[in-house]
Write an enzyme that holds these catalytic residues in place. Structure first.
Site, PDB file in Angstrom:
ATOM      1  N   SER A 107      -2.683 -10.314   8.237  1.00 14.28           N
ATOM      2  CA  SER A 107      -4.079  -9.669   8.785  1.00 14.28           C
ATOM      3  C   SER A 107      -4.692 -10.546   9.515  1.00 14.28           C
ATOM      4  CB  SER A 107      -4.637  -8.596   7.869  1.00 14.28           C
ATOM      5  OG  SER A 107      -3.925  -7.732   7.299  1.00 14.28           O
ATOM      6  N   ARG A 144      -5.378 -11.380  13.915  1.00 14.95           N
ATOM      7  CA  ARG A 144      -6.609 -11.254  14.569  1.00 14.95           C
ATOM      8  C   ARG A 144      -7.097 -12.558  15.074  1.00 14.95           C
ATOM      9  NH1 ARG A 144      -5.907  -7.248  10.928  1.00 14.95           N
ATOM     10  NH2 ARG A 144      -7.343  -5.583  11.033  1.00 14.95           N
ATOM     11  N   ARG A 160       6.334   5.310  17.188  1.00 18.51           N
ATOM     12  CA  ARG A 160       4.925   5.364  16.511  1.00 18.51           C
ATOM     13  C   ARG A 160       3.925   5.712  17.377  1.00 18.51           C
ATOM     14  NH1 ARG A 160       4.801   0.013  12.529  1.00 18.51           N
ATOM     15  NH2 ARG A 160       2.642   0.901  11.931  1.00 18.51           N
ATOM     16  N   SER A 166      -6.509   4.585  12.784  1.00 17.64           N
ATOM     17  CA  SER A 166      -5.762   3.407  11.985  1.00 17.64           C
ATOM     18  C   SER A 166      -6.783   2.412  12.465  1.00 17.64           C
ATOM     19  CB  SER A 166      -4.501   3.043  12.777  1.00 17.64           C
ATOM     20  OG  SER A 166      -4.330   1.529  12.392  1.00 17.64           O
ATOM     21  N   SER A 197     -10.868   3.131   7.079  1.00 13.36           N
ATOM     22  CA  SER A 197     -10.570   1.585   6.913  1.00 13.36           C
ATOM     23  C   SER A 197     -11.659   0.747   7.168  1.00 13.36           C
ATOM     24  CB  SER A 197      -9.521   1.539   7.709  1.00 13.36           C
ATOM     25  OG  SER A 197      -8.198   2.196   7.513  1.00 13.36           O
ATOM     26  N   ASP A 242      -2.035  -0.664   2.268  1.00 13.06           N
ATOM     27  CA  ASP A 242      -0.814  -1.682   1.995  1.00 13.06           C
ATOM     28  C   ASP A 242      -0.193  -1.699   0.568  1.00 13.06           C
ATOM     29  OD1 ASP A 242      -0.476  -1.583   4.855  1.00 13.06           O
ATOM     30  OD2 ASP A 242      -1.289  -3.410   5.216  1.00 13.06           O
ATOM     31  N   LYS A 302       3.459   4.278   9.173  1.00 18.28           N
ATOM     32  CA  LYS A 302       3.734   2.806   9.193  1.00 18.28           C
ATOM     33  C   LYS A 302       5.096   2.543   9.478  1.00 18.28           C
ATOM     34  CE  LYS A 302      -0.639   1.594   7.141  1.00 18.28           C
ATOM     35  NZ  LYS A 302      -1.184   0.483   7.224  1.00 18.28           N
ATOM     36  N   ARG A 350       6.097   6.244   4.546  1.00 16.22           N
ATOM     37  CA  ARG A 350       6.013   5.539   3.236  1.00 16.22           C
ATOM     38  C   ARG A 350       5.974   6.762   2.128  1.00 16.22           C
ATOM     39  NH1 ARG A 350       2.698   0.078   4.413  1.00 16.22           N
ATOM     40  NH2 ARG A 350       4.521  -1.264   5.368  1.00 16.22           N
ATOM     41  N   LYS A 402       9.132  -9.602   7.806  1.00 19.89           N
ATOM     42  CA  LYS A 402       8.083  -9.155   8.369  1.00 19.89           C
ATOM     43  C   LYS A 402       6.670  -9.777   7.776  1.00 19.89           C
ATOM     44  CE  LYS A 402       6.048  -4.762   9.847  1.00 19.89           C
ATOM     45  NZ  LYS A 402       5.574  -4.903  11.182  1.00 19.89           N
TER      46      LYS A 402
END
Length: 420
Positions: A23, A27, A98, A144, A172, A299, A326, A330, A400
């Protein structure tokens, strides 16, 4: 490919160098690119998502394939909108399912030039970089956080900056705060100006040295192993001597997933900060029932759902609305795979997962499908502590976010056999 996982017969006692935070890495790469800097950030994640970001930002190809990297798709869509040139961006068949319309619509409201190449509302995209003249966006707060972060990060390079207004419930906030903190680390000026609005001042970023901390999401699987190990030892009234040290984790982390340490304390895992990282030991009595809103830590949902089932701890986890979009759905994946292990998990309103202790027959030789989702593989592998020789399909998906996951398990004493 398929792996057969066998848990160690001796107590877990190891030191693990966790991967850097994906993450933060992704960024930081965008902020570094927007600063036109030469000081490459240190300790970047070695995962697939970060590697595709690095290739796209360094090589600047006209055609960008981000494979299964959802973060890269969102961040690069915004970045390319303010970067000179014409680019197409695409990904795997699952990535092309997605949705990305919310982000594209927001960017187009600012003046971006983006068109869909295939299905409306989904990748692939053709993006012509331009200077975005408008500076005001209204966006639902329950989307998101990666959409929100993508918009915020480009805000400082807009001529008038950016005023972002989030309506309704913001799901979030920790990930948004992570983005804002990193923007400030690179010299940007961005602040919450009210409970639901953020102002980003124009002015760009500075080229600064930056070292990425380790990944708290990756740490969750080691907490999970220790929670299960502790439960097994206590059930046999054996002394619990297990100990795991994880490098590069700190108490005042930028990452929202660091909250997982507190939740795991209720599942019998003690965290001690050492200055170099954390030392984990089984300690205390786990709770009899776990209720948690995971809207800020989605997550970690797979980790805690699997852990609680294996520890026979009924649970109710809310705030999981982002799980269906996701790498896979999930919610459905967890219900399906846990059924193979004898647990009947139920969903409510596409955002809640519950288990009340209901069981079903266990498959004789359970084979866990991973659905091209790294977290399915990593959350179910520790189940080998309870289900000897559990099988994990397509184990390579861990690349990943945690490419060395299987090697680290072997270092801790797990046996891994590859079969076709």
């Amino acid at each position: 490919m398929r792996y057969i996982i066998s848990a160690p017969e001796i107590p877990l006692q190891t030191t693990i160098q966790l991967p850097a935070s994906k993450s933060i890495s992704n960024r930081v790469l965008v902020l570094h690119a927007l600063s036109h800097g030469k000081q490459i950030p240190c300790n970047l994640s070695n995962c697939d998502d970060t590697r595709v970001m690095i290739r796209a930002l360094q090589d600047n190809p006209e055609h960008i394939d981000i494979m299964a990297a959802g973060t890269a798709m969102r961040f690069l869509t915004a970045y390319l909108s303010v970067t000179p040139g014409t680019h197409t961006i695409t990904g795997t068949p699952r990535m092309q399912q997605r949705p990305i319309r919310i982000l594209v619509d927001a960017l187009c409201q600012l003046g971006a030039n983006i068109e869909y190449i295939g299905n409306e509302g989904f990748p692939p995209l053709r993006i012509i970089g331009t200077e975005l003249q408008k500076n005001e966006i209204y966006l639902a707060g329950n989307v998101s956080s990666q959409y929100i972060s993508a918009l915020l990060m480009i805000g400082t390079v807009l001529p008038e900056g950016l005023h972002l207004y989030l309506t309704g419930n913001i799901i979030s906030r920790p990930y948004i705060n992570l983005t804002l903190q990193l923007m400030r680390d690179f010299g940007g000026h961005a602040e919450w100006t009210s409970e639901n609005s953020i102002t980003v001042q124009p002015g760009g970023y500075q080229d600064v040295p930056f070292t990425v901390e380790s990944d708290w999401s990756a740490a969750s699987y080691w907490y999970q192993m220790l929670a299960l190990e502790g439960m097994k030892k206590r059930a046999k009234t054996e002394p619990v001597t297990s100990k795991i040290e994880l490098s590069g984790l700190f108490p005042h982390s930028y990452q929202g997933d660091s909250r997982g340490a507190e939740i795991f304390s209720r599942l019998g895992v003690c965290t001690e900060y050492t200055g170099r990282g954390v030392k984990l030991t089984p300690k205390g009595t786990p709770v009899a029932h776990l209720v948690e809103n995971m809207v800020d830590i989605p997550d970690l949902a797979q980790t805690f759902v699997v852990t609680c089932c294996l520890m026979n701890i009924p649970f109710r986890f809310t705030g999981l609305q982002s799980l269906k979009i996701k790498e896979t759905d999930r919610i459905t994946a967890l219900i399906t795979e846990l059924h193979k292990l004898g647990y009947i998990v139920r969903s409510e309103q596409d955002s809640i997962l519950t288990w009340n202790g209901e069981r079903c027959p266990t498959e004789k030789i359970p084979v866990i499908s991973t659905y091209e989702d790294h977290r399915m593989a990593m959350a179910f592998a520790p189940a080998s502590l309870m289900f000897p020789e559990i099988r994990i399909d397509e184990p390579q998906v861990v690349s990943k976010s945690y490419p060395a996951y299987w090697e680290d398990l072997q270092k801790a004493g797990f046996q891994i056999q590859a079969i076709s």
